[in-house]
Design an enzyme around this catalytic site. Structure first.
Site, PDB file in Angstrom:
ATOM      1  N   ARG A   1       0.830  -1.217   0.000  1.00 23.73           N
ATOM      2  CA  ARG A   1       0.000   0.000   0.000  1.00 23.73           C
ATOM      3  C   ARG A   1       0.858   1.257   0.000  1.00 23.73           C
ATOM      4  NH1 ARG A   1      -3.201  -1.385   5.435  1.00 23.73           N
ATOM      5  NH2 ARG A   1      -1.013  -1.373   6.050  1.00 23.73           N
TER       6      ARG A   1
ATOM      7  N   LYS B   1       2.801 -18.168   8.085  1.00 20.10           N
ATOM      8  CA  LYS B   1       2.051 -18.452   9.294  1.00 20.10           C
ATOM      9  C   LYS B   1       1.620 -17.114   9.925  1.00 20.10           C
ATOM     10  CE  LYS B   1       5.194 -18.135  13.001  1.00 20.10           C
ATOM     11  NZ  LYS B   1       5.488 -18.324  14.322  1.00 20.10           N
TER      12      LYS B   1
ATOM     13  N   HIS C   1       9.058 -22.003   8.560  1.00 24.01           N
ATOM     14  CA  HIS C   1      10.483 -21.949   8.265  1.00 24.01           C
ATOM     15  C   HIS C   1      11.284 -23.014   9.003  1.00 24.01           C
ATOM     16  CE1 HIS C   1      10.299 -19.255  11.785  1.00 24.01           C
ATOM     17  NE2 HIS C   1      11.477 -19.725  12.042  1.00 24.01           N
TER      18      HIS C   1
ATOM     19  N   LYS D   1      15.041 -25.901   7.938  1.00 27.25           N
ATOM     20  CA  LYS D   1      16.303 -26.034   8.678  1.00 27.25           C
ATOM     21  C   LYS D   1      16.952 -27.393   8.393  1.00 27.25           C
ATOM     22  CE  LYS D   1      14.887 -23.000  12.414  1.00 27.25           C
ATOM     23  NZ  LYS D   1      15.917 -21.969  12.415  1.00 27.25           N
TER      24      LYS D   1
ATOM     25  N   GLU E   1      13.259 -19.785  23.869  1.00 28.88           N
ATOM     26  CA  GLU E   1      13.678 -18.475  23.360  1.00 28.88           C
ATOM     27  C   GLU E   1      14.176 -17.651  24.540  1.00 28.88           C
ATOM     28  OE1 GLU E   1      10.984 -16.870  19.980  1.00 28.88           O
ATOM     29  OE2 GLU E   1       9.696 -17.550  21.606  1.00 28.88           O
TER      30      GLU E   1
ATOM     31  N   ASP F   1       1.690 -19.570  18.750  1.00 27.95           N
ATOM     32  CA  ASP F   1       2.853 -19.003  18.083  1.00 27.95           C
ATOM     33  C   ASP F   1       3.903 -20.073  17.762  1.00 27.95           C
ATOM     34  OD1 ASP F   1       3.916 -16.525  17.184  1.00 27.95           O
ATOM     35  OD2 ASP F   1       5.420 -16.621  18.760  1.00 27.95           O
TER      36      ASP F   1
ATOM     37  N   HIS G   1       5.430 -25.101  14.498  1.00 26.30           N
ATOM     38  CA  HIS G   1       6.777 -25.674  14.463  1.00 26.30           C
ATOM     39  C   HIS G   1       6.863 -26.998  15.242  1.00 26.30           C
ATOM     40  CE1 HIS G   1       7.617 -21.741  13.084  1.00 26.30           C
ATOM     41  NE2 HIS G   1       7.780 -21.174  14.245  1.00 26.30           N
TER      42      HIS G   1
ATOM     43  N   LYS H   1       9.292 -18.242  26.374  1.00 26.03           N
ATOM     44  CA  LYS H   1      10.087 -17.029  26.164  1.00 26.03           C
ATOM     45  C   LYS H   1      10.837 -16.703  27.447  1.00 26.03           C
ATOM     46  CE  LYS H   1       7.509 -14.705  22.535  1.00 26.03           C
ATOM     47  NZ  LYS H   1       8.641 -14.691  21.591  1.00 26.03           N
TER      48      LYS H   1
HETATM   49  N1  LIG Z   1       9.188 -10.992  10.137  1.00 26.38           N
HETATM   50  C1  LIG Z   1       9.515 -12.264  10.301  1.00 26.38           C
HETATM   51  O1  LIG Z   1      10.675 -12.617  10.541  1.00 26.38           O
HETATM   52  C2  LIG Z   1       8.456 -13.336  10.156  1.00 26.38           C
HETATM   53  C3  LIG Z   1       8.784 -14.660  10.496  1.00 26.38           C
HETATM   54  C4  LIG Z   1       7.816 -15.663  10.326  1.00 26.38           C
HETATM   55  C5  LIG Z   1       6.579 -15.331   9.834  1.00 26.38           C
HETATM   56  N2  LIG Z   1       6.269 -14.038   9.527  1.00 26.38           N
HETATM   57  C6  LIG Z   1       4.954 -13.743   8.978  1.00 26.38           C
HETATM   58  O2  LIG Z   1       5.108 -13.087   7.729  1.00 26.38           O
HETATM   59  C7  LIG Z   1       4.107 -12.113   7.537  1.00 26.38           C
HETATM   60  C8  LIG Z   1       4.755 -10.771   7.292  1.00 26.38           C
HETATM   61  O3  LIG Z   1       5.584 -10.466   8.391  1.00 26.38           O
HETATM   62  P1  LIG Z   1       6.271  -9.046   8.557  1.00 26.38           P
HETATM   63  O4  LIG Z   1       7.058  -9.129   9.806  1.00 26.38           O
HETATM   64  O5  LIG Z   1       6.944  -8.643   7.306  1.00 26.38           O
HETATM   65  O6  LIG Z   1       5.011  -8.143   8.801  1.00 26.38           O
HETATM   66  P2  LIG Z   1       4.888  -6.581   8.813  1.00 26.38           P
HETATM   67  O7  LIG Z   1       6.219  -5.943   8.629  1.00 26.38           O
HETATM   68  O8  LIG Z   1       4.054  -6.212   9.986  1.00 26.38           O
HETATM   69  O9  LIG Z   1       3.928  -6.328   7.550  1.00 26.38           O
HETATM   70  C9  LIG Z   1       4.305  -6.517   6.204  1.00 26.38           C
HETATM   71  C10 LIG Z   1       3.615  -5.487   5.361  1.00 26.38           C
HETATM   72  O10 LIG Z   1       2.240  -5.794   5.263  1.00 26.38           O
HETATM   73  C11 LIG Z   1       1.533  -4.604   4.939  1.00 26.38           C
HETATM   74  N3  LIG Z   1       0.238  -4.573   5.636  1.00 26.38           N
HETATM   75  C12 LIG Z   1      -0.949  -4.869   5.106  1.00 26.38           C
HETATM   76  N4  LIG Z   1      -1.926  -4.786   5.985  1.00 26.38           N
HETATM   77  C13 LIG Z   1      -1.395  -4.425   7.114  1.00 26.38           C
HETATM   78  C14 LIG Z   1      -1.916  -4.209   8.409  1.00 26.38           C
HETATM   79  N5  LIG Z   1      -3.201  -4.350   8.667  1.00 26.38           N
HETATM   80  N6  LIG Z   1      -1.031  -3.902   9.378  1.00 26.38           N
HETATM   81  C15 LIG Z   1       0.271  -3.787   9.116  1.00 26.38           C
HETATM   82  N7  LIG Z   1       0.812  -3.976   7.884  1.00 26.38           N
HETATM   83  C16 LIG Z   1      -0.007  -4.304   6.901  1.00 26.38           C
HETATM   84  C17 LIG Z   1       2.459  -3.434   5.280  1.00 26.38           C
HETATM   85  O11 LIG Z   1       2.826  -2.867   4.052  1.00 26.38           O
HETATM   86  P3  LIG Z   1       2.008  -1.679   3.408  1.00 26.38           P
HETATM   87  O12 LIG Z   1       1.346  -0.901   4.514  1.00 26.38           O
HETATM   88  O13 LIG Z   1       3.047  -0.891   2.698  1.00 26.38           O
HETATM   89  O14 LIG Z   1       1.057  -2.339   2.506  1.00 26.38           O
HETATM   90  C18 LIG Z   1       3.670  -4.088   5.904  1.00 26.38           C
HETATM   91  O15 LIG Z   1       4.874  -3.462   5.537  1.00 26.38           O
HETATM   92  C19 LIG Z   1       3.224 -12.172   8.780  1.00 26.38           C
HETATM   93  O16 LIG Z   1       2.138 -13.002   8.509  1.00 26.38           O
HETATM   94  C20 LIG Z   1       4.118 -12.797   9.827  1.00 26.38           C
HETATM   95  O17 LIG Z   1       3.375 -13.503  10.794  1.00 26.38           O
HETATM   96  C21 LIG Z   1       7.187 -13.041   9.679  1.00 26.38           C
END
Ligand SMILES: NC(=O)c1ccc[n+]([C@@H]2O[C@H](COP(=O)([O-])OP(=O)(O)OC[C@H]3O[C@@H](n4cnc5c(N)ncnc54)[C@H](OP(=O)(O)O)[C@@H]3O)[C@@H](O)[C@H]2O)c1
Length: 524
Positions: free
Chosen positions: A64, A177, A207, A211, A245, A264, A269, A369
């Site tokens: 967005r 997830k 993920h 591993k 953790e 979580d 996992h 945790k």
């Molecule tokens: N980060 C990790 O290491 C990790 C690990 C395992 C799983 N995950 C999973 O991967 C997915 C993405 O993780 P992430 O850490 O990248 O998430 P994030 O940074 O919170 O969000 C990714 C992007 O989604 C968009 N978005 C759309 N609707 C949103 C809302 N209602 N609130 C916030 N952002 C929204 C935002 O981009 P725009 O606003 O620009 O559209 C944001 O930059 C999640 O489902 C998470 O559970 C993440």
């Protein structure tokens, strides 16, 4: 885009023995987010560095937020430099990859944004010959999963394979997830996804499955003759799966309040680890054969009646304490956490698998945790050998130190495998002491293991779904977890969130939980 198509592509150099993969465009939804920057794009660079990406490969970020395409590329390149396992990065590989990174701004529920995306993808197909091979990666918060899936379908971006077709699907979707919040919502999510995609097109990512040690579970079990004959109730006393953790909720208290350790960590996992360690040998390495065996194990887990949940589970919550010499706040003092929250930051669960192989063998799962260290392992504890022989010796110490064998699969950190066995201490007396035989990945194979996302993205690009979770696997895992959560909800007094000091191995009640079965938690 024309410019990018004319680039001589160094990504092809050194293509590995697995052969050149199909051309492909990866579309990432939520491309401005943490996952894309820290994990996905660095992992893609690593694949490019090793010549494992298709010669024709492009990345389209969708989000967005407004982003200038050049700035978006530059930002991702900076993250690659910070996070890649190759340092320094190869500039020509990175430049070639960056030239094929595009950005599409739009709302996730706006059909026009998807039409614009479709035009851009058609153009890339013309320029790079990617021929409708598309991988959609939904890397947004889960609230957006349904709408993105629906919009992809409604705007003609997905072709379902013909029923019975054995051709690889042209498009696939990767879903992060959490897969739902409960059994009911997992079913709803599966229903939404399968309205648009065939199950063969859906890659649910966990993920942990990327591993090395997790993948090695099958190799250890089925490529070595010595373990499998012992891998059953006759020889195994119990199994402990631990994911510890050291971090707390790190400012994400609001998110964690709605999740907790059960949702979580345990539902995904840890249930996957349990399934891999307990499953029967598959008849082939075909994805469906392996996933069928995992589902059989999950189905064989003894159902937990909600009124029995408190007896086979225990929850805890970290209180203030000290981590590496630093004072840290308790969970209830974290931002976004209700002062009377019962959300578990620690959980211990005992499961039984009611099948021929595992009858009577408890599987203890624990995760938490703010435990003393960051670690994940599976420990198979064998039955104690009959003590008669050494107990008969006059040396009493020999009898008391006779410990059961334990096979430990270390998943992180220091991936490896160790076996505890008994050995005689040199000397004239018959003293017996447990010793450890240790294999560690780093020491044996030298190179740093690829990041889990690297392996999973490679498989997704190549259409291999073995390491991804099937819809029925998630639902079976949820049915166990849901029953426990329901039991806690029905009887909060019977399932208090026992406090534990940060930096300790969980509440004292957790020790009692396993001790009443005559067992101890491993100190990892
Ligand atoms: N980060 C990790 O290491 C990790 C690990 C395992 C799983 N995950 C999973 O991967 C997915 C993405 O993780 P992430 O850490 O990248 O998430 P994030 O940074 O919170 O969000 C990714 C992007 O989604 C968009 N978005 C759309 N609707 C949103 C809302 N209602 N609130 C916030 N952002 C929204 C935002 O981009 P725009 O606003 O620009 O559209 C944001 O930059 C999640 O489902 C998470 O559970 C993440």
């Amino acid at each position: 885009m024309n410019q990018s198509s004319s680039i001589t592509n160094p990504l092809r150099e050194g293509i590995n023995a697995r052969g050149a993969p199909e051309p492909c465009v990866l579309v990432i939804f939520g491309a401005t987010g943490d996952l894309t920057k820290r994990k996905l794009v660095p992992a893609l660079y690593n694949l490019a560095h090793e010549g494992q990406l298709p010669a024709s490969f492009a990345i389209v970020g969708f989000a967005r937020s407004e982003r200038d395409e050049a700035a978006f590329r530059a930002e991702l390149c900076d993250w690659v430099k910070k996070k890649s396992r190759f340092s320094p990065v190869n500039d020509s590989v990175l430049d070639a990859m960056a030239s094929r990174i595009f950005f599409q701004q739009g709302r996730y529920d706006d059909p026009q944004a998807y039409q614009a995306l479709a035009s851009r993808l058609n153009q890339i197909d013309k320029d790079l010959g990617t021929a409708w091979h598309r991988l959609f990666y939904i890397a947004t918060p889960p609230s957006e999963f349904p709408v993105i899936s629906e919009q992809l379908g409604a705007n003609g971006l997905v072709t379902r394979p013909q029923p019975g077709s054995t051709e690889p699907p042209l498009q696939r979707v990767i879903v992060e997830k959490p897969f739902g919040h409960s059994l009911e919502t997992a079913r709803e999510l599966n229903a939404v996804l399968t309205r648009v995609f065939d199950e063969r097109q859906i890659l649910r990512i966990d993920h942990y499955l990327g591993k090395e040690t997790v993948q090695n579970i099958m190799v250890l079990r089925f490529a070595n003759e010595i373990f499998e004959p012992l891998w059953n109730a006759k020889y195994v006393d119990h199994v402990q799966i631990t994911v510890a953790e050291s971090l707390g909720v790190e400012g994400r208290g609001g998110y964690y309040e709605g999740a907790g350790a059960m949702r979580d960590m345990l539902q995904n996992h840890m249930m996957q680890l349990l399934a891999l360690v307990a499953m029967e040998p598959p008849t082939s390495l075909e994805p469906e054969g392996i996933r069928d065996e995992k589902v059989k194990v999950l189905r064989a887990i003894r159902p937990i009646a909600s009124d029995r949940a408190c007896g086979c589970s225990l929850r805890g919550q970290y209180a203030r304490g000290s981590m590496m010499g630093q004072e840290v706040p308790g969970y209830l003092d974290e931002k976004g956490v209700a002062r009377d929250s019962l959300t578990e930051t620690y959980v211990a669960l005992k499961l039984h698998i009611d099948n021929w192989r595992w009858a009577g063998v408890p599987f203890y799962l624990r995760t938490g945790k703010r435990l003393p260290k960051q670690t994940a392992e599976i420990a198979i504890q064998f039955k104690a050998p009959p003590a008669v022989l050494f107990a008969a010796q006059s040396n009493r110490r020999a009898a008391t130190t006779l410990q059961p064998n334990v096979l430990v699969l270390r998943i992180q950190p220091d991936e490896g495998i160790s076996i505890r066995m008994n050995a005689k201490v040199p000397g004239t007396a018959l003293n017996i002491q447990p010793v450890k035989m240790d294999f560690d990945y780093g020491g044996t194979f030298g190179a740093r293991s690829p990041d889990a996302y690297e392996r999973l993205l490679f498989d997704a690009i190549n259409g291999d779904s073995t390491l991804f979770i099937r819809g029925d696997e998630t639902e079976h895992a949820w049915s166990i977890v849901d029953a426990v959560l329901q039991g806690w909800k029905n009887d909060p007094q019977g399932a208090p969130a026992y406090p534990y000091e940060s930096g300790t191995w969980g509440p004292p009640e957790a020790d009692e939980f396993i001790r009443r079965d005559g067992r101890e938690w491993r100190r990892t």
